[in-house]
Design a protein around this motif. Sequence first.
Motif, short mmCIF file in Angstrom:
data_model
loop_
_atom_site.label_atom_id
_atom_site.label_comp_id
_atom_site.label_asym_id
_atom_site.label_seq_id
_atom_site.Cartn_x
_atom_site.Cartn_y
_atom_site.Cartn_z
N ALA A 102 8.43 5.00 2.28
CA ALA A 102 8.33 3.56 2.53
C ALA A 102 9.33 3.23 3.63
O ALA A 102 10.49 3.65 3.58
N LEU A 125 3.84 1.85 4.03
CA LEU A 125 3.82 2.92 3.03
C LEU A 125 2.96 4.05 3.56
O LEU A 125 1.84 3.82 4.03
N SER A 180 -1.56 5.96 5.81
CA SER A 180 -0.50 4.95 5.77
C SER A 180 -1.14 3.57 5.69
O SER A 180 -2.31 3.38 6.05
#
Length: 505
Positions: free
Chosen positions: A116, A147, A334
Motif C-alpha cells: 500500500a 494498493l 493495482s
Amino acid sequence: MKIPLLRALPLLLLVLYACPFSAAGADTLTLSIGDAVQMAVEQNLGLQVATYTPAIAETGIRKARAIYDPLFTSLLDHQGSNLNAAPESSLVDKRRLFNFNTSISQLLPSGATASASFTNLWFEDTLGFRSAPGVPTARYAQPQLTLSFSQPLLQGLGREVTERGITTADDATDSAFADWTQQALNTAAVARNQYLVLVKARESLTTQQASLDLAREVQSQNEARVSAGVLAAYQLQDSRLGVFQAQKNLLDAERAERDAADQLRTTLHLRAGTVIVTMPPPFVPSEASESDALRTATLRRPDIVKARVAVHTAEFNEKVSRNLALPSLALKGSGGVTGFDKNYGDAFDDMGSAKYPNWSVGLSFSVPIGNNSARADVAANRLIASQARAQLAAIEESATLEVLTALRALASAQEQIGVTEQGVTAAEVRMDSYLKRQQLGLATTKDVLDVSASLTLARQNYTAARADYQTAFTNLWKATGELLDRQGIRIKGNAIASRTRKETP
C-alpha cells in the motif's frame, strides 16, 4: 542368597576403604554413577564451547523469518528550479515540487507481495508570468492512494519456495544440536566408563588386601609350627615369598586405584585431592531386545539424526531448485484513487470520493534463453540428494552392526557374571580345603599360596565381569543414542540455544 565369608570379605574391605574418606569434609564427594555422568556433562569445557553452536544456528532461524517483516519506506523530497522561459528572454520560469511518499509492503507465504502506497505531490509553476498582473500561477496538489500486488504463478510460487531460508536454517539448527548431542554422548560414556574403572580398581584393591592378609596369616601359622617343630623351616621361605608377592600386588593395585581416581577427577573437573566416594552400580538383569534397540537407534542416534536432516535438506533444495528453474510468470495488479485540485483540502476530497480511480492488471513473463544455470543447479542438487541418501544408508548399516555387537557383548557379560561367581565359590571351597589339609600336613605352603592366588584371580575375574557388564550397558546405550536419557540428562535443543543466548552479553 547366602554369601560365604571369604567372598564377603572384599566387599567389607571396600566399605572400610571408602568410609575413612567421609571425614574429609569439603574435599569428599560421594557420587553415584549417574551423578558422575551428570557432572561430566555439565562441567566439560569442550561441551560448553559446543553449546554455543546450536544457539548461533538458532539465530539463523530468526533471521530467516525476517522475510515476513513488513517493509516501510518513506520519501520526503523538495525540488526547485529557475529557468529562462525562452532564449534571450527576461522571463524566468520558477518551479517548485514537494513530495511526501510512504509505502508499506508485505511478503505472503504464497510468494506474493502486497503493498500500500500513498503519494502526496504538490506542484507550483509561475510559467514565467509571475510579474504580469492578472496572470495566475499554475499550482496543484495531487495525493494518491494505491494498493498493489504481485503473485508468482510459476517460479517462486508456494510456501516451500518462499520459506526456503527458514527451512534451511531450521535444518542447520537440528544438525548443530545433533553434533552437540554426539559430543555429550561421548562425554557421558567416558565419564561412566572411568567411574566403572575406579570401582573396579577399588574392588581389586580390597581383593589384593585380602590376599595379603591371608599370606600373612599363613606366614604367622608357619612360624608357630616351625617353632613347635611340626613344620620344616624351608617352608618359611615359601610363605615369606608369598607375603612379598602379595605386597607387590597390593602396591600395583593401589597405584591403579590412584590413577583411576585422578583420571575421574580430571574428567569431572574436580580439585586435585578431592576424594570421590563411589557406589558400585547394582546388578540389573538385561531386558534389551534387538528390535527395540534397533528402533531406538534409528530414532535417537545423533549421527543418524544428522544424516536424516542432511537428506531432508538435500531433497528440499532439489525440489526448490526445480521450481527456480521454471520461467518467471507473475500476475500483477493495482488499484487506487487520486485527488487533483489547487488546494490540498479539495484534492483530498476528490480522493475520498474516488472521483479519479486508477487500476491495472497484467502478466509479467521472463526466462533466460537456455536456462543453463538453473538446470545445472537442479542437476547438482539431485546428485547431492542421492549422495545424502547413500550416506544415511551407510550410517544406518554401521549403526545396526554396532547395536548388534553391543547386544551380544551385553549378553556375554551377563553370562560371565554367573560363571565367574561360580568360579569364586569353587575357589573359596578349594581354599578352605587346602587350609585344612595344610593343618594336617597334607599340603605344603606353596600349595596353599598357589590356591590363594587362584582365589584372588577368581575374585578379580568376578569384579571384572561385573564392571564389564556395566560397561556393556554404556556401549549399548551409546550405540542406541539413549545414554543421556538413561542417566537422567534431558536437554532439548531449543533449551540449549535459549540458555546460551541468555548467558551471552
